[in-house]
Design an enzyme around this catalytic site. Structure first.
Site, short mmCIF file in Angstrom:
data_model
loop_
_atom_site.label_atom_id
_atom_site.label_comp_id
_atom_site.label_asym_id
_atom_site.label_seq_id
_atom_site.Cartn_x
_atom_site.Cartn_y
_atom_site.Cartn_z
N GLU A 1 -12.16 -4.33 -20.06
CA GLU A 1 -12.32 -5.76 -19.78
C GLU A 1 -11.07 -6.58 -20.10
O GLU A 1 -11.00 -7.76 -19.77
CB GLU A 1 -13.56 -6.28 -20.48
CG GLU A 1 -14.75 -5.44 -20.06
CD GLU A 1 -16.07 -6.13 -20.07
OE1 GLU A 1 -16.16 -7.25 -20.59
OE2 GLU A 1 -17.02 -5.54 -19.54
N MET B 1 -4.24 -7.18 -6.68
CA MET B 1 -3.69 -8.25 -7.50
C MET B 1 -4.74 -9.13 -8.21
O MET B 1 -4.38 -10.00 -8.99
CB MET B 1 -2.74 -9.14 -6.66
CG MET B 1 -1.54 -8.39 -6.11
SD MET B 1 -0.75 -7.25 -7.30
CE MET B 1 0.21 -8.43 -8.24
N GLU C 1 5.68 6.16 -9.53
CA GLU C 1 4.27 5.80 -9.25
C GLU C 1 3.67 6.71 -8.18
O GLU C 1 2.52 7.14 -8.30
CB GLU C 1 4.19 4.35 -8.76
CG GLU C 1 4.46 3.33 -9.82
CD GLU C 1 4.24 1.90 -9.34
OE1 GLU C 1 3.99 1.04 -10.17
OE2 GLU C 1 4.33 1.66 -8.11
N ASN D 1 -6.22 2.03 -12.90
CA ASN D 1 -5.20 1.09 -12.43
C ASN D 1 -3.81 1.69 -12.65
O ASN D 1 -3.61 2.53 -13.52
CB ASN D 1 -5.32 -0.22 -13.22
CG ASN D 1 -4.34 -1.28 -12.77
OD1 ASN D 1 -4.15 -1.49 -11.57
ND2 ASN D 1 -3.69 -1.94 -13.71
N GLY E 1 0.79 -1.23 0.00
CA GLY E 1 0.00 0.00 0.00
C GLY E 1 0.82 1.28 0.00
O GLY E 1 0.35 2.32 0.45
N SER E 2 2.04 1.23 -0.57
CA SER E 2 2.81 2.49 -0.60
C SER E 2 2.15 3.50 -1.55
O SER E 2 2.23 4.71 -1.33
CB SER E 2 4.27 2.23 -0.99
OG SER E 2 4.37 1.81 -2.32
N ASN E 3 1.47 3.01 -2.57
CA ASN E 3 0.76 3.95 -3.45
C ASN E 3 -0.48 4.51 -2.78
O ASN E 3 -0.83 5.67 -2.99
CB ASN E 3 0.42 3.26 -4.78
CG ASN E 3 1.65 3.14 -5.65
OD1 ASN E 3 2.12 4.13 -6.20
ND2 ASN E 3 2.21 1.95 -5.73
N HIS F 1 0.18 0.61 -13.40
CA HIS F 1 0.94 -0.54 -13.91
C HIS F 1 2.40 -0.15 -14.10
O HIS F 1 2.70 0.88 -14.71
CB HIS F 1 0.34 -1.01 -15.24
CG HIS F 1 0.97 -2.27 -15.73
ND1 HIS F 1 0.64 -3.51 -15.23
CD2 HIS F 1 1.94 -2.48 -16.65
CE1 HIS F 1 1.36 -4.43 -15.84
NE2 HIS F 1 2.17 -3.83 -16.71
C1 GRF Z 1 2.92 -1.21 -7.73
O1 GRF Z 1 4.21 -1.32 -8.28
C2 GRF Z 1 1.89 -1.24 -8.82
O2 GRF Z 1 2.33 -0.73 -10.03
C3 GRF Z 1 1.62 -2.71 -8.96
O3 GRF Z 1 1.69 -3.23 -7.65
C4 GRF Z 1 2.60 -2.42 -6.89
C5 GRF Z 1 1.91 -2.08 -5.60
O4 GRF Z 1 2.78 -1.48 -4.65
N1 GRF Z 1 0.34 -2.91 -9.62
P1 GRF Z 1 2.21 -0.88 -3.29
O5 GRF Z 1 1.35 -1.96 -2.62
O6 GRF Z 1 1.41 0.34 -3.61
O7 GRF Z 1 3.41 -0.56 -2.46
#
Ligand code: GRF
Length: 218
Positions: free
Chosen positions: A155, A103, A187, A120, A25-27, A122
């Protein structure tokens, strides 16, 4: 262009996010730090995880954000799982669903509940290296440049209209981990940027080609 964001809200009304995670969850943290309850009138209404052990749930709790866990194991089909999750998001009045390291692939039943309202993140420059191991695949291929993509979800797998992209150079001495670290830094900036553009109604679809996202400053 037709806009996809919060242009119809009154200035007092918050733009509400539902953030879906599976892991660290760093994002999610970057959205909490940059946008949640900030001057842009954006709030995270709920954080949902399929994984009860996801560290991101702790980050949400620390920020006082409601959380919910929907493990796949409780369901006989992905559609049933996603419909329950969609119900919770709708109940909480979510305007935009953000997949931030979630995921599982979301089903069409889910997407139909939130048309053009699911984005999303990526870790590659799509359409290159879609799928579950893009950083490993990029390095194994020997690419010299990769990057980050934020896109609307359709989709297909990682095929939806692109909102923002930024390139990251691959160095000869990079390992998967060192590259992942530099990608993460990008990101953490790009995902909140994209959310902000949508929330303020500055991202929309071109009328002549609905795959093209127009950013108001373009
Ligand atoms: C990120 O690199 C994102 O691009 C991918 O999963 C990772 C999630 O990282 N889909 P975090 O859980 O937000 O740290």
């Amino acid at each position: 262009m037709s806009m996809s964001g919060g242009e119809d809200r009154s200035p007092e009304e918050k733009f509400r996010l539902g953030v879906l995670i599976s892991g660290s969850g760093s994002n999610l943290q970057s959205i909490i730090d940059r946008l949640h309850q900030g001057p842009g009138n954006i709030e995270i209404a709920v954080v949902i995880s399929d994984n009860p052990g996801a560290y991101g749930l702790k980050r949400a709790e620390k920020a006082g954000i409601p959380t919910a866990v929907y493990p796949m194991s409780g369901y006989s089909s992905r559609a049933a799982h996603d419909l329950d999750m969609a119900e919770e998001l709708a109940r909480r009045g979510v305007d935009l669903v953000v997949l931030a390291g979630y995921m599982l692939i979301v089903t069409s039943e889910f997407l139909q509940r939130f048309p053009h309202r699911v984005i999303n993140l990526h870790p590659s420059l799509l359409p290159a290296f879609p799928g579950g191991t893009p950083i490993e695949d990029t390095m194994a291929y020997g690419a010299r440049v990769t990057g980050v993509t934020v896109h609307f979800v359709d989709e297909g797998t990682d095929t939806g209209p692109i909102i923002l992209q930024e390139a990251v150079d691959i160095k000869y001495n990079d390992t998967v981990e060192s590259l992942r670290e530099r990608i993460h830094k990008v990101e953490h900036r790009l995902l909140p940027d994209a959310v902000q553009l949508i929330a303020s109604g500055r991202a929309g679809f071109a009328s002549e080609n609905p795959r093209r996202v127009i950013i108001e400053s373009d």
